[in-house]
Scaffold this motif. Structure first.
Motif, PDB file in Angstrom:
ATOM      1  N   ILE A  19       0.510   7.909 -12.793  1.00 22.13           N
ATOM      2  CA  ILE A  19       1.506   6.921 -13.128  1.00 22.13           C
ATOM      3  C   ILE A  19       2.028   6.387 -11.840  1.00 22.13           C
ATOM      4  O   ILE A  19       2.408   5.101 -11.873  1.00 22.13           O
ATOM      5  CB  ILE A  19       2.770   7.701 -13.959  1.00 22.13           C
ATOM      6  CG1 ILE A  19       2.250   8.054 -15.262  1.00 22.13           C
ATOM      7  CG2 ILE A  19       3.928   6.701 -13.982  1.00 22.13           C
ATOM      8  CD1 ILE A  19       3.180   8.887 -15.941  1.00 22.13           C
ATOM      9  N   VAL A  20       2.291   7.060 -10.709  1.00 19.38           N
ATOM     10  CA  VAL A  20       2.503   6.608  -9.414  1.00 19.38           C
ATOM     11  C   VAL A  20       1.579   5.319  -9.112  1.00 19.38           C
ATOM     12  O   VAL A  20       1.944   4.210  -8.731  1.00 19.38           O
ATOM     13  CB  VAL A  20       2.767   7.581  -8.441  1.00 19.38           C
ATOM     14  CG1 VAL A  20       2.977   6.997  -6.843  1.00 19.38           C
ATOM     15  CG2 VAL A  20       3.941   8.601  -8.662  1.00 19.38           C
ATOM     16  N   LEU A  21       0.334   5.819  -9.182  1.00 12.25           N
ATOM     17  CA  LEU A  21      -1.011   4.896  -8.727  1.00 12.25           C
ATOM     18  C   LEU A  21      -0.904   3.584  -9.614  1.00 12.25           C
ATOM     19  O   LEU A  21      -1.062   2.374  -9.155  1.00 12.25           O
ATOM     20  CB  LEU A  21      -2.227   5.378  -8.667  1.00 12.25           C
ATOM     21  CG  LEU A  21      -2.573   6.498  -7.557  1.00 12.25           C
ATOM     22  CD1 LEU A  21      -3.840   7.135  -7.903  1.00 12.25           C
ATOM     23  CD2 LEU A  21      -2.433   5.651  -6.223  1.00 12.25           C
ATOM     24  N   VAL A  22      -0.549   3.802 -10.799  1.00  9.51           N
ATOM     25  CA  VAL A  22      -0.426   2.700 -11.888  1.00  9.51           C
ATOM     26  C   VAL A  22       0.468   1.760 -11.370  1.00  9.51           C
ATOM     27  O   VAL A  22       0.310   0.423 -11.399  1.00  9.51           O
ATOM     28  CB  VAL A  22      -0.254   3.120 -13.365  1.00  9.51           C
ATOM     29  CG1 VAL A  22       0.035   1.995 -14.219  1.00  9.51           C
ATOM     30  CG2 VAL A  22      -1.639   3.805 -13.698  1.00  9.51           C
ATOM     31  N   VAL A  23       1.608   2.108 -11.141  1.00  9.55           N
ATOM     32  CA  VAL A  23       3.039   1.310 -10.692  1.00  9.55           C
ATOM     33  C   VAL A  23       2.567   0.514  -9.382  1.00  9.55           C
ATOM     34  O   VAL A  23       2.695  -0.664  -9.174  1.00  9.55           O
ATOM     35  CB  VAL A  23       4.213   2.318 -10.510  1.00  9.55           C
ATOM     36  CG1 VAL A  23       5.369   1.527  -9.929  1.00  9.55           C
ATOM     37  CG2 VAL A  23       4.655   2.795 -11.725  1.00  9.55           C
ATOM     38  N   SER A  24       1.806   1.414  -8.572  1.00  7.91           N
ATOM     39  CA  SER A  24       1.492   0.704  -7.357  1.00  7.91           C
ATOM     40  C   SER A  24       0.527  -0.382  -7.578  1.00  7.91           C
ATOM     41  O   SER A  24       0.344  -1.252  -6.961  1.00  7.91           O
ATOM     42  CB  SER A  24       0.755   1.798  -6.420  1.00  7.91           C
ATOM     43  OG  SER A  24       1.650   2.855  -6.171  1.00  7.91           O
TER      44      SER A  24
ATOM     45  N   SER B  44      -7.359   5.747  -6.052  1.00  9.94           N
ATOM     46  CA  SER B  44      -6.606   4.775  -5.623  1.00  9.94           C
ATOM     47  C   SER B  44      -7.596   3.461  -5.401  1.00  9.94           C
ATOM     48  O   SER B  44      -6.942   2.289  -5.575  1.00  9.94           O
ATOM     49  CB  SER B  44      -6.189   5.058  -3.918  1.00  9.94           C
ATOM     50  OG  SER B  44      -7.199   5.036  -3.385  1.00  9.94           O
ATOM     51  N   VAL B  45      -8.877   3.390  -5.190  1.00  9.69           N
ATOM     52  CA  VAL B  45      -9.512   2.380  -5.385  1.00  9.69           C
ATOM     53  C   VAL B  45      -9.830   1.727  -6.449  1.00  9.69           C
ATOM     54  O   VAL B  45      -9.840   0.449  -6.583  1.00  9.69           O
ATOM     55  CB  VAL B  45     -11.011   2.680  -4.424  1.00  9.69           C
ATOM     56  CG1 VAL B  45     -12.105   1.674  -4.752  1.00  9.69           C
ATOM     57  CG2 VAL B  45     -10.836   3.181  -3.137  1.00  9.69           C
TER      58      VAL B  45
ATOM     59  N   SER C 133       0.848  -1.374  -0.044  1.00  7.27           N
ATOM     60  CA  SER C 133       0.086  -0.019   0.023  1.00  7.27           C
ATOM     61  C   SER C 133       0.838   1.321   0.041  1.00  7.27           C
ATOM     62  O   SER C 133       0.205   2.316  -0.217  1.00  7.27           O
ATOM     63  CB  SER C 133      -0.944  -0.068   1.136  1.00  7.27           C
ATOM     64  OG  SER C 133      -0.248   0.079   2.514  1.00  7.27           O
ATOM     65  N   LEU C 134       1.982   1.206   0.234  1.00 13.53           N
ATOM     66  CA  LEU C 134       3.085   2.508   0.180  1.00 13.53           C
ATOM     67  C   LEU C 134       2.819   3.243  -1.037  1.00 13.53           C
ATOM     68  O   LEU C 134       2.878   4.418  -1.042  1.00 13.53           O
ATOM     69  CB  LEU C 134       4.517   2.061   0.353  1.00 13.53           C
ATOM     70  CG  LEU C 134       4.948   1.610   1.670  1.00 13.53           C
ATOM     71  CD1 LEU C 134       6.337   1.491   1.844  1.00 13.53           C
ATOM     72  CD2 LEU C 134       4.836   3.229   2.263  1.00 13.53           C
ATOM     73  N   GLY C 135       2.907   2.383  -2.226  1.00 12.40           N
ATOM     74  CA  GLY C 135       2.820   2.947  -3.404  1.00 12.40           C
ATOM     75  C   GLY C 135       1.323   4.073  -3.621  1.00 12.40           C
ATOM     76  O   GLY C 135       1.155   4.880  -4.123  1.00 12.40           O
TER      77      GLY C 135
END
Length: 413
Positions: A298-303, A386-387, A25-27
């Motif tokens: 993009i950060v969320l996609v990587v996460s 995020s969801v 969940s850090l990402g």
């Protein structure tokens, strides 16, 4: 399986792998926080732009030198001050003309010094851009003709040099490029990043600037003694005031024609009304916000890819469990819902934690020069993204888990 039993199974799975869930969940946390911060900074930027240009009269027209033209242009291709001032006399729809030149230089007082943007202006510029003094008086054209070394300080500059005593700054002396100037006024505070500019590219705030008579600026701060200002043409701009709002378009056409007749080209200067300047500045602010938001997504996609990997591992680890569930009658839909809920739970946890961390943003940004405007919209957008990310990337592992054959799953080692 009953819904309560599915939720219980999801919670057991998450709690039994707390550390792995937290790392996963850090990402999401960082992505959510980034989205909220980006939205807040973007909103603050758009508000600042609106404040910056709200002080301009709707009848105002900016006349700015095209950047780079001063390097190779002939002196005849430069609109000098005298020619520009004539526009209010010879053009029927132009009421007045303000002139401005700027330079970044050191200003000092009471043993302290700082690099400040100094603007040389005439009286009309102050009137058109609605520069109002909170203490003292504003510069006049007589000050410029008499070469009076007077300065009007922005509120932040006065506060910094005179220990917050804005009224007490009037009558004091400051050093600009080694010359002593008397403070005759302190402007009222604009706040935020607002300010007045005759150039679209200028985003300085009047609170952080100082103003001196135009001809004094030409002589003492720009390093030029020519009224043409040919050596620093890119730093000189004009602002015109049309007779009324209905005369703006006519005044712009007259100004463009006048420039072509005077210097022989219409490519050296841009002529823009206040409405277009505001729209352009707001569009730039929105574009920047969109780019930053894209980075956050993009950060969320990587996460999300990280969540998918974790769930794929979970499917492997729980293959026999899935086989047992299917053998006692659990449907394919139930298995899929269980894994999707697990992905959603990880995303919700990361989103809420990121939103909670964003509550400290106003305090953190208050210690910097970056403006931030918190909003419920930003928080909802961050958690929502995020969801959705968790559900999207959790779908494939959930589908794979639900598609396992019971016999194969039960025989899995």
């Amino acid at each position: 399986m009953r819904r309560l039993e599915i939720l219980r199974t999801v919670m057991i799975s998450i709690l039994s792998n707390k550390f792995r869930v937290f790392l996963t969940s850090l990402g999401i946390i960082i992505g959510t926080l980034t989205i909220i911060l980006v939205v807040g900074i973007g909103r603050a930027g758009e508000t600042a732009v609106a404040e910056q240009y709200s002080r301009l009269s709707v009848e105002s027209i900016t006349i700015s030198r095209v950047k780079g033209m001063g390097q190779s242009a002939a002196p005849t291709e430069i609109l000098n001050k005298d020619d520009a001032m004539l526009m209010s006399e010879v053009l029927p729809n132009v009421k007045s003309i303000g002139v401005s030149t700027k330079v970044l230089t050191d200003i000092g007082a009471n043993g302290a010094s700082s690099a400040i943007t100094i603007q040389g202006i005439n009286e009309e510029y102050a009137e058109i851009t609605r520069l109002h003094v909170a203490y003292g008086v504003m510069l006049t054209n007589e000050d410029s003709m008499m070469r009076n070394k007077y300065v009007v300080l922005g509120s932040n500059v006065a506060a910094a040099f005179f220990d917050g005593d804005l009224a007490g700054a009037v009558g004091e002396k400051v050093l600009i490029k080694g010359s002593s100037f008397e403070v005759i006024g302190v402007l009222d505070s604009v706040g935020g990043s607002g300010g007045i500019s005759t150039s679209q590219a200028d985003s300085g705030s009047v609170d952080d600037m100082a103003f001196i008579p135009y001809d004094v600026a030409v002589k003492y701060t720009t390093g030029s003694t020519s009224r043409n200002m040919s050596s620093s043409a890119n730093q000189v701009s004009y602002i015109a005031l049309a007779n009324d709002i209905n005369s703006v378009d006519l005044a712009m056409e007259e100004i463009k024609e006048y420039i072509v007749e005077t210097i022989g080209t219409g490519d050296a200067y841009t002529v823009t009304d206040a409405g277009n300047v505001l729209e352009s500045a707001q569009a730039t602010a929105k574009t920047l916000s969109s780019l930053l938001l894209a980075v956050a997504v993009i950060v969320l996609v990587v996460s999300g890819i990280g969540i998918m990997n974790v769930l794929m591992v979970a499917v492997k680890e729980r293959t026999r469990e899935i086989g047992i569930l299917k053998s006692i009658g659990a449907s394919r839909k139930t298995i899929m819902i269980e894994f999707l809920l697990e992905a959603a739970a990880i995303s919700v946890f990361g989103g809420i934690l990121g939103a909670l961390m964003s509550l400290a943003a106003p305090w953190i940004f208050s210690m910097s020069t970056i403006a931030f405007e918190p909003s419920v919209e930003g928080i909802l957008l961050g958690i929502g993204f995020s969801v959705l990310t968790g559900i999207f990337f959790g779908f494939y592992p959930a589908a794979k888990a639900s598609g396992l054959e019971p016999i194969v799953a039960l025989n899995y080692e």
